[in-house]
Write an enzyme that holds these catalytic residues in place. Structure first.
Site, PDB file in Angstrom:
ATOM      1  N   SER A  11     -38.134  67.095 -46.941  1.00 39.07           N
ATOM      2  CA  SER A  11     -37.504  66.710 -48.074  1.00 39.07           C
ATOM      3  C   SER A  11     -37.774  68.108 -49.152  1.00 39.07           C
ATOM      4  O   SER A  11     -38.665  68.628 -49.185  1.00 39.07           O
ATOM      5  CB  SER A  11     -38.197  65.380 -48.682  1.00 39.07           C
ATOM      6  N   GLU A  13     -37.578  69.166 -53.142  1.00 40.10           N
ATOM      7  CA  GLU A  13     -37.498  68.723 -54.610  1.00 40.10           C
ATOM      8  C   GLU A  13     -37.019  69.894 -55.702  1.00 40.10           C
ATOM      9  O   GLU A  13     -37.018  70.993 -55.333  1.00 40.10           O
ATOM     10  CB  GLU A  13     -39.067  68.636 -54.984  1.00 40.10           C
ATOM     11  N   ASP A 104     -46.753  63.101 -67.540  1.00 40.40           N
ATOM     12  CA  ASP A 104     -47.637  63.464 -68.794  1.00 40.40           C
ATOM     13  C   ASP A 104     -46.922  63.758 -69.933  1.00 40.40           C
ATOM     14  O   ASP A 104     -45.723  64.258 -69.740  1.00 40.40           O
ATOM     15  CB  ASP A 104     -48.134  64.856 -68.173  1.00 40.40           C
ATOM     16  N   PHE A 211     -49.192  77.251 -62.852  1.00 39.97           N
ATOM     17  CA  PHE A 211     -49.050  75.741 -62.302  1.00 39.97           C
ATOM     18  C   PHE A 211     -50.222  75.156 -61.877  1.00 39.97           C
ATOM     19  O   PHE A 211     -50.627  73.994 -62.099  1.00 39.97           O
ATOM     20  CB  PHE A 211     -47.769  75.801 -61.177  1.00 39.97           C
ATOM     21  N   HIS A 261     -42.832  68.040 -47.874  1.00 43.04           N
ATOM     22  CA  HIS A 261     -41.999  68.085 -49.019  1.00 43.04           C
ATOM     23  C   HIS A 261     -41.983  69.263 -49.871  1.00 43.04           C
ATOM     24  O   HIS A 261     -43.195  69.647 -50.214  1.00 43.04           O
ATOM     25  CB  HIS A 261     -42.462  66.713 -49.970  1.00 43.04           C
TER      26      HIS A 261
HETATM   27  P1  FAD Z   1     -51.249  57.645 -62.090  1.00 39.99           P
HETATM   28  O1  FAD Z   1     -51.302  57.269 -60.584  1.00 39.99           O
HETATM   29  O2  FAD Z   1     -51.028  56.798 -62.846  1.00 39.99           O
HETATM   30  O3  FAD Z   1     -52.461  58.390 -62.384  1.00 39.99           O
HETATM   31  C1  FAD Z   1     -52.926  59.077 -63.426  1.00 39.99           C
HETATM   32  C2  FAD Z   1     -54.515  59.140 -63.582  1.00 39.99           C
HETATM   33  O4  FAD Z   1     -54.761  57.684 -64.020  1.00 39.99           O
HETATM   34  C3  FAD Z   1     -55.205  59.518 -62.531  1.00 39.99           C
HETATM   35  O5  FAD Z   1     -56.363  60.161 -62.981  1.00 39.99           O
HETATM   36  C4  FAD Z   1     -55.704  58.128 -61.899  1.00 39.99           C
HETATM   37  O6  FAD Z   1     -56.782  58.145 -61.015  1.00 39.99           O
HETATM   38  C5  FAD Z   1     -55.811  57.377 -63.313  1.00 39.99           C
HETATM   39  N1  FAD Z   1     -55.592  56.041 -63.031  1.00 39.99           N
HETATM   40  C6  FAD Z   1     -54.471  55.285 -62.324  1.00 39.99           C
HETATM   41  N2  FAD Z   1     -54.752  53.797 -62.393  1.00 39.99           N
HETATM   42  C7  FAD Z   1     -55.800  53.712 -63.327  1.00 39.99           C
HETATM   43  C8  FAD Z   1     -56.298  52.504 -63.804  1.00 39.99           C
HETATM   44  N3  FAD Z   1     -55.931  51.421 -63.506  1.00 39.99           N
HETATM   45  N4  FAD Z   1     -57.544  52.714 -64.614  1.00 39.99           N
HETATM   46  C9  FAD Z   1     -57.818  53.993 -64.792  1.00 39.99           C
HETATM   47  N5  FAD Z   1     -57.506  55.181 -64.447  1.00 39.99           N
HETATM   48  C10 FAD Z   1     -56.472  54.849 -63.547  1.00 39.99           C
HETATM   49  N6  FAD Z   1     -44.764  64.881 -63.613  1.00 39.99           N
HETATM   50  C11 FAD Z   1     -43.407  64.546 -64.448  1.00 39.99           C
HETATM   51  O7  FAD Z   1     -43.430  64.650 -65.575  1.00 39.99           O
HETATM   52  N7  FAD Z   1     -42.179  64.645 -64.033  1.00 39.99           N
HETATM   53  C12 FAD Z   1     -41.979  64.706 -62.506  1.00 39.99           C
HETATM   54  O8  FAD Z   1     -40.974  64.594 -62.080  1.00 39.99           O
HETATM   55  C13 FAD Z   1     -43.165  64.880 -61.645  1.00 39.99           C
HETATM   56  N8  FAD Z   1     -43.041  64.825 -60.463  1.00 39.99           N
HETATM   57  C14 FAD Z   1     -44.167  64.913 -59.519  1.00 39.99           C
HETATM   58  C15 FAD Z   1     -44.080  64.648 -58.054  1.00 39.99           C
HETATM   59  C16 FAD Z   1     -45.104  64.904 -57.403  1.00 39.99           C
HETATM   60  C17 FAD Z   1     -44.989  64.396 -55.911  1.00 39.99           C
HETATM   61  C18 FAD Z   1     -46.451  64.754 -57.925  1.00 39.99           C
HETATM   62  C19 FAD Z   1     -47.558  64.923 -57.131  1.00 39.99           C
HETATM   63  C20 FAD Z   1     -46.711  64.991 -59.460  1.00 39.99           C
HETATM   64  C21 FAD Z   1     -45.518  64.788 -60.124  1.00 39.99           C
HETATM   65  N9  FAD Z   1     -45.607  65.223 -61.479  1.00 39.99           N
HETATM   66  C22 FAD Z   1     -44.417  64.977 -62.315  1.00 39.99           C
HETATM   67  C23 FAD Z   1     -46.952  64.959 -62.040  1.00 39.99           C
HETATM   68  C24 FAD Z   1     -47.532  63.760 -62.545  1.00 39.99           C
HETATM   69  O9  FAD Z   1     -46.636  63.027 -63.568  1.00 39.99           O
HETATM   70  C25 FAD Z   1     -48.796  64.057 -63.023  1.00 39.99           C
HETATM   71  O10 FAD Z   1     -49.703  64.258 -62.283  1.00 39.99           O
HETATM   72  C26 FAD Z   1     -49.474  62.635 -64.117  1.00 39.99           C
HETATM   73  O11 FAD Z   1     -50.664  63.194 -64.589  1.00 39.99           O
HETATM   74  C27 FAD Z   1     -49.925  61.494 -63.139  1.00 39.99           C
HETATM   75  O12 FAD Z   1     -48.860  60.860 -62.433  1.00 39.99           O
HETATM   76  P2  FAD Z   1     -49.271  59.594 -61.222  1.00 39.99           P
HETATM   77  O13 FAD Z   1     -47.985  59.145 -61.024  1.00 39.99           O
HETATM   78  O14 FAD Z   1     -49.963  60.415 -60.327  1.00 39.99           O
HETATM   79  O15 FAD Z   1     -50.309  58.863 -62.229  1.00 39.99           O
END
Ligand code: FAD
Length: 280
Positions: A11, A13, A104, A211, A261
Protein backbone atom coordinates in the site's frame (compact mmCIF):
# COMPACT_ATOMS: atom_id res chain seq x y z
CA UNK A 1 13.31 -14.87 -4.25
CA UNK A 2 11.83 -15.20 -0.78
CA UNK A 3 8.60 -17.28 -1.08
CA UNK A 4 6.87 -14.85 1.31
CA UNK A 5 7.22 -12.19 -1.40
CA UNK A 6 4.25 -13.61 -3.31
CA UNK A 7 1.81 -12.91 -0.50
CA UNK A 8 3.00 -9.40 0.37
CA UNK A 9 0.31 -6.76 -0.01
CA UNK A 10 1.61 -3.31 -0.86
CA UNK A 11 0.00 0.00 0.00
CA UNK A 12 1.17 3.53 -0.72
CA UNK A 13 0.53 6.67 1.27
CA UNK A 14 0.19 10.11 -0.34
CA UNK A 15 -0.62 13.57 0.93
CA UNK A 16 -3.07 15.96 -0.78
CA UNK A 17 -1.16 18.17 -3.24
CA UNK A 18 -1.58 21.92 -2.83
CA UNK A 19 -0.53 23.39 -6.21
CA UNK A 20 -1.33 22.45 -9.83
CA UNK A 21 2.30 21.33 -10.27
CA UNK A 22 2.03 19.13 -7.18
CA UNK A 23 -1.22 17.64 -8.55
CA UNK A 24 0.60 16.72 -11.78
CA UNK A 25 3.51 15.26 -9.83
CA UNK A 26 1.18 13.07 -7.77
CA UNK A 27 -0.58 11.82 -10.91
CA UNK A 28 2.80 10.87 -12.37
CA UNK A 29 3.75 9.13 -9.11
CA UNK A 30 0.47 7.22 -9.09
CA UNK A 31 1.03 6.08 -12.70
CA UNK A 32 4.58 4.98 -11.89
CA UNK A 33 3.47 2.96 -8.86
CA UNK A 34 0.27 1.45 -10.34
CA UNK A 35 2.12 -1.47 -12.00
CA UNK A 36 3.09 -2.64 -8.49
CA UNK A 37 -0.63 -3.37 -8.00
CA UNK A 38 -1.09 -1.92 -4.51
CA UNK A 39 -3.88 -3.36 -2.39
CA UNK A 40 -4.84 0.22 -1.62
CA UNK A 41 -3.49 3.75 -1.50
CA UNK A 42 -4.14 6.14 1.37
CA UNK A 43 -4.28 9.92 1.55
CA UNK A 44 -3.38 11.87 4.68
CA UNK A 45 -5.62 14.38 6.42
CA UNK A 46 -4.73 17.56 8.29
CA UNK A 47 -6.10 17.43 11.85
CA UNK A 48 -8.98 19.80 12.45
CA UNK A 49 -10.02 19.45 8.80
CA UNK A 50 -7.21 21.64 7.38
CA UNK A 51 -6.83 19.46 4.26
CA UNK A 52 -10.34 18.06 4.18
CA UNK A 53 -11.20 19.08 0.62
CA UNK A 54 -7.76 18.12 -0.65
CA UNK A 55 -8.02 14.68 0.93
CA UNK A 56 -11.49 14.15 -0.54
CA UNK A 57 -10.49 15.33 -4.03
CA UNK A 58 -7.35 13.21 -4.05
CA UNK A 59 -9.09 10.09 -2.77
CA UNK A 60 -11.93 10.43 -5.27
CA UNK A 61 -9.48 10.89 -8.15
CA UNK A 62 -7.42 7.89 -7.02
CA UNK A 63 -10.60 5.79 -6.79
CA UNK A 64 -11.65 6.87 -10.31
CA UNK A 65 -8.31 5.65 -11.64
CA UNK A 66 -9.22 2.17 -10.42
CA UNK A 67 -7.31 2.11 -7.13
CA UNK A 68 -8.83 1.24 -3.77
CA UNK A 69 -8.39 4.56 -1.98
CA UNK A 70 -8.50 5.13 1.78
CA UNK A 71 -8.72 8.61 3.26
CA UNK A 72 -7.08 9.21 6.63
CA UNK A 73 -9.51 10.79 9.08
CA UNK A 74 -8.49 12.35 12.37
CA UNK A 75 -10.98 13.19 15.11
CA UNK A 76 -9.08 15.82 17.08
CA UNK A 77 -10.53 19.29 16.65
CA UNK A 78 -13.71 17.98 14.96
CA UNK A 79 -17.26 17.56 16.19
CA UNK A 80 -19.25 14.36 15.72
CA UNK A 81 -21.39 16.23 13.19
CA UNK A 82 -18.28 17.15 11.18
CA UNK A 83 -17.04 13.57 11.23
CA UNK A 84 -20.45 12.16 10.30
CA UNK A 85 -20.68 14.57 7.37
CA UNK A 86 -17.23 13.64 6.06
CA UNK A 87 -17.90 9.92 6.41
CA UNK A 88 -21.25 10.30 4.61
CA UNK A 89 -19.49 12.14 1.81
CA UNK A 90 -16.89 9.39 1.47
CA UNK A 91 -19.59 6.76 1.47
CA UNK A 92 -21.48 8.60 -1.27
CA UNK A 93 -18.32 8.41 -3.41
CA UNK A 94 -18.08 4.65 -2.91
CA UNK A 95 -15.14 4.86 -0.49
CA UNK A 96 -15.11 1.85 1.85
CA UNK A 97 -11.72 2.06 3.55
CA UNK A 98 -10.66 4.57 6.24
CA UNK A 99 -7.49 5.15 8.25
CA UNK A 100 -8.90 6.32 11.61
CA UNK A 101 -6.64 8.53 13.75
CA UNK A 102 -6.66 10.93 16.60
CA UNK A 103 -4.31 13.30 14.79
CA UNK A 104 -2.29 16.19 16.16
CA UNK A 105 -3.75 19.68 16.29
CA UNK A 106 -1.56 22.27 14.58
CA UNK A 107 -0.25 24.65 17.29
CA UNK A 108 -2.64 27.51 17.95
CA UNK A 109 -5.68 25.55 16.75
CA UNK A 110 -8.40 25.71 19.39
CA UNK A 111 -10.73 23.04 20.74
CA UNK A 112 -9.86 19.37 21.02
CA UNK A 113 -13.23 18.18 19.69
CA UNK A 114 -15.77 15.66 20.93
CA UNK A 115 -13.67 12.51 20.50
CA UNK A 116 -10.35 12.40 22.35
CA UNK A 117 -8.71 9.25 21.06
CA UNK A 118 -8.62 7.15 17.92
CA UNK A 119 -10.37 4.31 19.80
CA UNK A 120 -13.36 6.64 20.27
CA UNK A 121 -13.33 7.47 16.55
CA UNK A 122 -13.32 3.77 15.66
CA UNK A 123 -16.27 3.15 18.03
CA UNK A 124 -18.09 6.13 16.53
CA UNK A 125 -17.60 4.89 12.95
CA UNK A 126 -18.79 1.38 13.86
CA UNK A 127 -21.80 2.73 15.79
CA UNK A 128 -22.89 5.08 13.00
CA UNK A 129 -21.83 3.21 9.87
CA UNK A 130 -21.73 -0.46 10.90
CA UNK A 131 -19.41 -2.43 8.66
CA UNK A 132 -19.49 0.04 5.76
CA UNK A 133 -15.80 0.81 6.13
CA UNK A 134 -12.69 -1.27 6.50
CA UNK A 135 -10.94 0.57 9.34
CA UNK A 136 -7.17 0.86 9.71
CA UNK A 137 -5.56 2.32 12.84
CA UNK A 138 -2.03 3.48 13.67
CA UNK A 139 0.45 1.44 15.71
CA UNK A 140 3.75 2.52 17.26
CA UNK A 141 6.46 -0.15 17.62
CA UNK A 142 8.75 2.46 19.22
CA UNK A 143 5.90 3.99 21.30
CA UNK A 144 3.80 7.00 20.56
CA UNK A 145 5.80 10.09 21.62
CA UNK A 146 3.10 11.22 24.08
CA UNK A 147 2.45 7.82 25.60
CA UNK A 148 2.72 7.35 29.35
CA UNK A 149 4.62 4.04 29.01
CA UNK A 150 5.12 1.34 26.38
CA UNK A 151 2.63 -0.88 28.22
CA UNK A 152 -0.02 1.86 28.36
CA UNK A 153 0.52 2.61 24.66
CA UNK A 154 0.18 -1.07 23.78
CA UNK A 155 -3.05 -1.34 25.78
CA UNK A 156 -4.37 1.74 24.02
CA UNK A 157 -3.52 0.14 20.69
CA UNK A 158 -5.39 -3.02 21.71
CA UNK A 159 -8.36 -0.84 22.72
CA UNK A 160 -8.52 0.61 19.19
CA UNK A 161 -8.61 -2.86 17.72
CA UNK A 162 -11.26 -4.05 20.18
CA UNK A 163 -13.32 -0.99 19.23
CA UNK A 164 -13.56 -2.45 15.73
CA UNK A 165 -10.39 -1.80 13.70
CA UNK A 166 -9.73 -4.36 10.97
CA UNK A 167 -6.00 -3.80 10.56
CA UNK A 168 -3.14 -1.53 11.58
CA UNK A 169 -0.31 0.36 9.94
CA UNK A 170 2.75 1.19 11.98
CA UNK A 171 4.70 4.37 12.32
CA UNK A 172 7.93 3.94 10.37
CA UNK A 173 10.94 2.45 12.09
CA UNK A 174 14.42 1.30 11.10
CA UNK A 175 14.81 -1.26 13.87
CA UNK A 176 12.99 -4.45 12.87
CA UNK A 177 13.25 -5.88 16.40
CA UNK A 178 11.04 -3.08 17.74
CA UNK A 179 8.36 -4.19 15.30
CA UNK A 180 8.72 -7.91 16.09
CA UNK A 181 8.49 -7.29 19.85
CA UNK A 182 5.49 -5.02 19.40
CA UNK A 183 3.63 -7.59 17.31
CA UNK A 184 4.42 -10.37 19.81
CA UNK A 185 3.19 -8.26 22.72
CA UNK A 186 0.05 -7.24 20.85
CA UNK A 187 -0.75 -10.90 20.05
CA UNK A 188 -0.40 -11.71 23.77
CA UNK A 189 -3.09 -9.08 24.44
CA UNK A 190 -5.38 -10.84 21.97
CA UNK A 191 -4.84 -8.48 19.03
CA UNK A 192 -5.22 -10.69 15.98
CA UNK A 193 -5.54 -8.17 13.12
CA UNK A 194 -2.76 -7.67 10.53
CA UNK A 195 -0.14 -5.14 11.69
CA UNK A 196 1.50 -3.83 8.54
CA UNK A 197 4.89 -2.15 8.90
CA UNK A 198 5.09 1.45 7.65
CA UNK A 199 8.20 1.97 5.53
CA UNK A 200 9.89 5.33 5.07
CA UNK A 201 12.29 5.43 2.11
CA UNK A 202 15.38 7.51 2.90
CA UNK A 203 16.03 10.26 0.36
CA UNK A 204 16.81 13.38 2.38
CA UNK A 205 18.84 13.55 5.58
CA UNK A 206 17.52 16.75 7.19
CA UNK A 207 13.89 15.94 6.35
CA UNK A 208 14.26 12.44 7.79
CA UNK A 209 15.75 13.74 11.03
CA UNK A 210 13.03 16.39 11.36
CA UNK A 211 10.17 13.93 10.76
CA UNK A 212 11.71 11.35 13.07
CA UNK A 213 12.11 13.86 15.87
CA UNK A 214 8.43 14.81 15.54
CA UNK A 215 6.97 11.33 15.37
CA UNK A 216 9.33 9.58 17.77
CA UNK A 217 10.94 7.22 15.26
CA UNK A 218 14.55 6.32 16.01
CA UNK A 219 17.12 6.74 13.27
CA UNK A 220 19.98 4.43 14.33
CA UNK A 221 23.12 6.39 15.11
CA UNK A 222 25.20 4.66 12.47
CA UNK A 223 22.59 5.46 9.81
CA UNK A 224 22.32 9.11 10.89
CA UNK A 225 26.11 9.53 10.97
CA UNK A 226 26.57 7.97 7.55
CA UNK A 227 23.82 10.12 6.04
CA UNK A 228 25.22 13.25 7.65
CA UNK A 229 28.64 12.39 6.29
CA UNK A 230 27.35 12.45 2.70
CA UNK A 231 26.69 16.21 3.03
CA UNK A 232 25.04 17.52 -0.14
CA UNK A 233 25.75 14.38 -2.14
CA UNK A 234 22.14 13.44 -2.79
CA UNK A 235 23.02 10.46 -4.95
CA UNK A 236 25.09 8.96 -2.14
CA UNK A 237 22.25 9.58 0.36
CA UNK A 238 19.75 7.89 -1.95
CA UNK A 239 22.01 4.92 -2.69
CA UNK A 240 22.76 4.33 0.99
CA UNK A 241 19.11 4.89 1.95
CA UNK A 242 18.06 2.33 -0.63
CA UNK A 243 20.45 -0.26 0.82
CA UNK A 244 19.29 0.35 4.40
CA UNK A 245 15.56 0.31 3.70
CA UNK A 246 15.70 -2.62 1.28
CA UNK A 247 17.59 -4.67 3.90
CA UNK A 248 14.94 -3.75 6.48
CA UNK A 249 12.13 -4.81 4.13
CA UNK A 250 13.92 -8.07 3.30
CA UNK A 251 14.09 -8.91 6.99
CA UNK A 252 10.43 -8.04 7.51
CA UNK A 253 9.31 -10.07 4.51
CA UNK A 254 11.42 -13.05 5.59
CA UNK A 255 9.64 -12.90 8.96
CA UNK A 256 6.27 -13.13 7.19
CA UNK A 257 4.79 -9.62 7.51
CA UNK A 258 1.37 -9.32 5.85
CA UNK A 259 2.30 -6.27 3.79
CA UNK A 260 4.42 -3.16 3.42
CA UNK A 261 2.92 0.33 3.61
CA UNK A 262 5.17 2.92 1.97
CA UNK A 263 5.24 6.57 3.05
CA UNK A 264 5.91 7.79 -0.49
CA UNK A 265 5.91 11.54 0.24
CA UNK A 266 4.30 11.73 -3.21
CA UNK A 267 7.43 10.52 -4.99
CA UNK A 268 7.76 7.19 -6.79
CA UNK A 269 11.49 6.67 -7.37
CA UNK A 270 12.62 5.37 -3.96
CA UNK A 271 9.53 3.22 -3.34
CA UNK A 272 9.75 1.74 -6.83
CA UNK A 273 13.46 0.96 -6.49
CA UNK A 274 12.95 -0.78 -3.13
CA UNK A 275 10.08 -2.88 -4.51
CA UNK A 276 12.14 -3.78 -7.60
CA UNK A 277 15.09 -4.82 -5.44
CA UNK A 278 12.74 -6.95 -3.35
CA UNK A 279 11.55 -8.62 -6.53
CA UNK A 280 7.98 -7.45 -6.09
P1 FAD B 1 -4.37 7.45 19.60
O1 FAD B 1 -4.41 6.01 19.28
O2 FAD B 1 -5.63 8.08 20.09
O3 FAD B 1 -3.20 7.67 20.67
C1 FAD B 1 -2.71 8.96 20.96
C2 FAD B 1 -2.02 8.95 22.31
O4 FAD B 1 -2.99 8.84 23.34
C3 FAD B 1 -1.05 7.78 22.54
O5 FAD B 1 0.02 8.24 23.32
C4 FAD B 1 -1.88 6.78 23.30
O6 FAD B 1 -1.08 5.90 24.09
C5 FAD B 1 -2.76 7.70 24.15
N1 FAD B 1 -4.08 7.13 24.44
C6 FAD B 1 -4.90 6.47 23.59
N2 FAD B 1 -6.04 6.14 24.20
C7 FAD B 1 -5.95 6.61 25.45
C8 FAD B 1 -6.83 6.59 26.59
N3 FAD B 1 -8.04 6.03 26.51
N4 FAD B 1 -6.41 7.19 27.74
C9 FAD B 1 -5.18 7.78 27.82
N5 FAD B 1 -4.31 7.81 26.77
C10 FAD B 1 -4.71 7.25 25.62
N6 FAD B 1 -1.64 12.51 11.58
C11 FAD B 1 -2.40 13.38 10.89
O7 FAD B 1 -2.66 14.48 11.40
N7 FAD B 1 -2.90 13.10 9.65
C12 FAD B 1 -2.68 11.90 9.07
O8 FAD B 1 -3.15 11.66 7.96
C13 FAD B 1 -1.89 10.92 9.77
N8 FAD B 1 -1.68 9.70 9.26
C14 FAD B 1 -0.98 8.76 10.01
C15 FAD B 1 -0.85 7.46 9.49
C16 FAD B 1 -0.16 6.50 10.22
C17 FAD B 1 -0.05 5.10 9.65
C18 FAD B 1 0.44 6.83 11.47
C19 FAD B 1 1.21 5.80 12.24
C20 FAD B 1 0.30 8.11 11.98
C21 FAD B 1 -0.42 9.09 11.27
N9 FAD B 1 -0.61 10.38 11.75
C22 FAD B 1 -1.37 11.29 11.04
C23 FAD B 1 -0.03 10.78 13.04
C24 FAD B 1 -1.02 10.58 14.20
O9 FAD B 1 -2.15 11.38 13.99
C25 FAD B 1 -0.29 11.00 15.47
O10 FAD B 1 0.71 10.07 15.79
C26 FAD B 1 -1.21 11.27 16.66
O11 FAD B 1 -0.42 11.90 17.68
C27 FAD B 1 -1.80 10.02 17.29
O12 FAD B 1 -2.80 9.49 16.53
P2 FAD B 1 -3.38 8.03 16.90
O13 FAD B 1 -4.49 7.79 16.00
O14 FAD B 1 -2.29 7.04 16.93
O15 FAD B 1 -3.88 8.34 18.39
Amino acid sequence: MNPNMNSIELSFEFFPPKTPEAVDKLRATRDQLMPLKPKFVSVTFGAGGSTQQGTLDTVVEMAKSGLEAAPHLSCIGSSKDDLRAILNEYRSHGIRHIVALRGDLPSGMGAVGELRYASELVSFIRAEFGNTFHIEVAAYPECHPQSRSPRHDLENFARKVKAGADSAITQYFFNADAYFHFVDDARKLGVDVPIVPGIMPITNYSQLMRFSEMCGAEVPRWVARRLEGFGDDRDAIRAFGLDVVTALCERLVAAGVPGLHFYTLNGSAATKSICERLGL
